[in-house]
Design a protein around this motif. Structure first.
Motif, short mmCIF file in Angstrom:
data_model
loop_
_atom_site.label_atom_id
_atom_site.label_comp_id
_atom_site.label_asym_id
_atom_site.label_seq_id
_atom_site.Cartn_x
_atom_site.Cartn_y
_atom_site.Cartn_z
N PRO A 250 -0.64 11.48 2.20
CA PRO A 250 -1.03 10.16 2.32
C PRO A 250 -2.68 10.26 2.75
CG PRO A 250 0.67 10.68 4.18
CD PRO A 250 0.43 11.94 3.16
N THR A 251 -3.22 9.43 2.16
CA THR A 251 -4.79 9.50 2.53
C THR A 251 -5.12 8.18 3.67
OG1 THR A 251 -5.24 8.16 0.46
CG2 THR A 251 -5.48 10.68 0.29
N PHE A 252 -4.07 7.29 3.48
CA PHE A 252 -4.37 6.14 4.22
C PHE A 252 -3.41 5.98 5.17
CE2 PHE A 252 -6.31 5.18 0.22
CZ PHE A 252 -7.73 5.05 0.60
N ARG A 253 -3.64 5.22 6.58
CA ARG A 253 -2.68 4.97 7.54
C ARG A 253 -2.75 3.53 7.69
NH1 ARG A 253 -2.50 9.58 12.27
NH2 ARG A 253 -2.50 11.19 10.60
N VAL A 254 -1.76 2.96 8.03
CA VAL A 254 -1.67 1.34 8.52
C VAL A 254 -2.67 1.04 9.49
CG1 VAL A 254 -0.23 -0.36 9.47
CG2 VAL A 254 0.81 1.48 8.17
N GLY A 255 -3.52 0.07 9.07
CA GLY A 255 -4.55 -0.40 9.91
C GLY A 255 -6.03 0.08 9.59
N ASP A 256 -5.92 1.21 8.51
CA ASP A 256 -7.24 1.75 8.18
C ASP A 256 -8.15 0.59 7.48
OD1 ASP A 256 -6.65 4.33 9.03
OD2 ASP A 256 -6.39 5.09 7.07
N PRO A 257 -9.27 0.49 7.76
CA PRO A 257 -10.00 -0.45 6.94
C PRO A 257 -10.48 0.20 5.56
CG PRO A 257 -11.55 0.69 8.45
CD PRO A 257 -10.00 1.17 8.62
N VAL A 258 -10.45 -0.74 4.50
CA VAL A 258 -10.64 -0.36 2.94
C VAL A 258 -11.11 -1.44 2.30
CG1 VAL A 258 -8.57 1.25 3.09
CG2 VAL A 258 -8.21 -1.18 2.29
N TYR A 259 -11.74 -1.11 1.22
CA TYR A 259 -12.37 -2.13 0.34
C TYR A 259 -11.35 -2.04 -1.04
CZ TYR A 259 -16.85 -2.45 2.59
OH TYR A 259 -17.76 -2.60 3.63
N LEU A 260 -10.95 -3.13 -1.43
CA LEU A 260 -10.28 -3.34 -2.81
C LEU A 260 -11.24 -3.17 -3.81
CD1 LEU A 260 -7.66 -3.78 -4.24
CD2 LEU A 260 -8.18 -6.34 -3.86
N SER B 224 0.86 -2.13 4.94
CA SER B 224 1.85 -1.04 4.86
C SER B 224 1.67 -0.04 3.62
CB SER B 224 3.17 -1.90 4.57
OG SER B 224 3.11 -2.60 3.30
N LEU B 225 2.65 1.07 3.74
CA LEU B 225 2.62 1.91 2.87
C LEU B 225 3.75 1.92 2.33
CD1 LEU B 225 0.25 4.35 4.66
CD2 LEU B 225 -0.39 3.33 2.61
N ALA C 197 4.85 6.18 -2.08
CA ALA C 197 3.57 7.32 -2.39
C ALA C 197 2.78 6.74 -3.59
CB ALA C 197 4.15 8.50 -2.64
N GLY C 198 1.41 6.35 -2.92
CA GLY C 198 0.50 5.77 -4.01
C GLY C 198 0.51 4.47 -4.02
N LYS C 199 1.07 3.72 -3.29
CA LYS C 199 1.08 2.24 -3.07
C LYS C 199 0.82 1.91 -1.66
CE LYS C 199 2.75 1.87 -7.12
NZ LYS C 199 2.28 0.87 -8.44
N CYS C 200 0.18 0.67 -1.58
CA CYS C 200 -0.14 0.09 -0.21
C CYS C 200 0.01 -1.38 -0.35
CB CYS C 200 -1.47 0.77 0.20
SG CYS C 200 -2.90 -0.10 -0.49
N THR C 201 0.18 -2.06 0.70
CA THR C 201 -0.41 -3.74 0.75
C THR C 201 -1.52 -3.78 1.69
OG1 THR C 201 1.19 -3.96 2.66
CG2 THR C 201 2.26 -4.10 0.33
N LEU C 202 -2.06 -4.87 1.48
CA LEU C 202 -3.59 -4.98 2.31
C LEU C 202 -3.31 -6.43 3.18
CD1 LEU C 202 -6.01 -4.16 -0.51
CD2 LEU C 202 -5.26 -2.59 1.34
N SER C 203 -3.82 -6.53 4.21
CA SER C 203 -3.97 -7.76 4.68
C SER C 203 -5.50 -7.97 5.09
CB SER C 203 -3.21 -7.68 6.01
OG SER C 203 -3.37 -6.73 6.94
#
Length: 86
Positions: free
Chosen positions: A30-40, A55-56, A59-65
């Motif tokens: 996994p390259t991301f963790r819940v709470g990590d700041p990202v750009y879409l 959330s993750l 594998a290879g999927k996430c949801t953003l808020s």
């Protein structure tokens, strides 16, 4: 216990030859963790955000808020290829 490796998480594997059990590594770390700041990333090359990984689910999927906790794109799963670290 099955001798096949689970690609979602580390797995203890027992070989048929009776070797000591061992832990197989992630196939896709996994390259991301819940709470990590990202750009879409958009298909035109523009970026939206920053957002947070909500959330993750697989594998290879996430949801953003948003920063206030509101789901982005109705909480749809987004491929992690479409997000980058902020």
């Amino acid at each position: 216990m099955s001798a096949s490796a689970n690609t979602q998480s580390n797995t203890v594997v027992f070989s048929k030859e009776g070797d000591r059990p061992y832990v197989t590594p992630y196939v896709h770390k996994p390259t991301f963790r819940v709470g990590d700041p990202v750009y879409l990333l958009n298909s035109d090359g523009s970026r939206e955000g920053p957002y947070e990984i909500a959330s993750l689910p697989s594998a290879g999927k996430c949801t953003l808020s948003s920063g206030s906790g509101q789901p982005i794109r109705n909480g749809d799963e987004i491929g992690t290829d479409w997000v980058e670290s902020a």
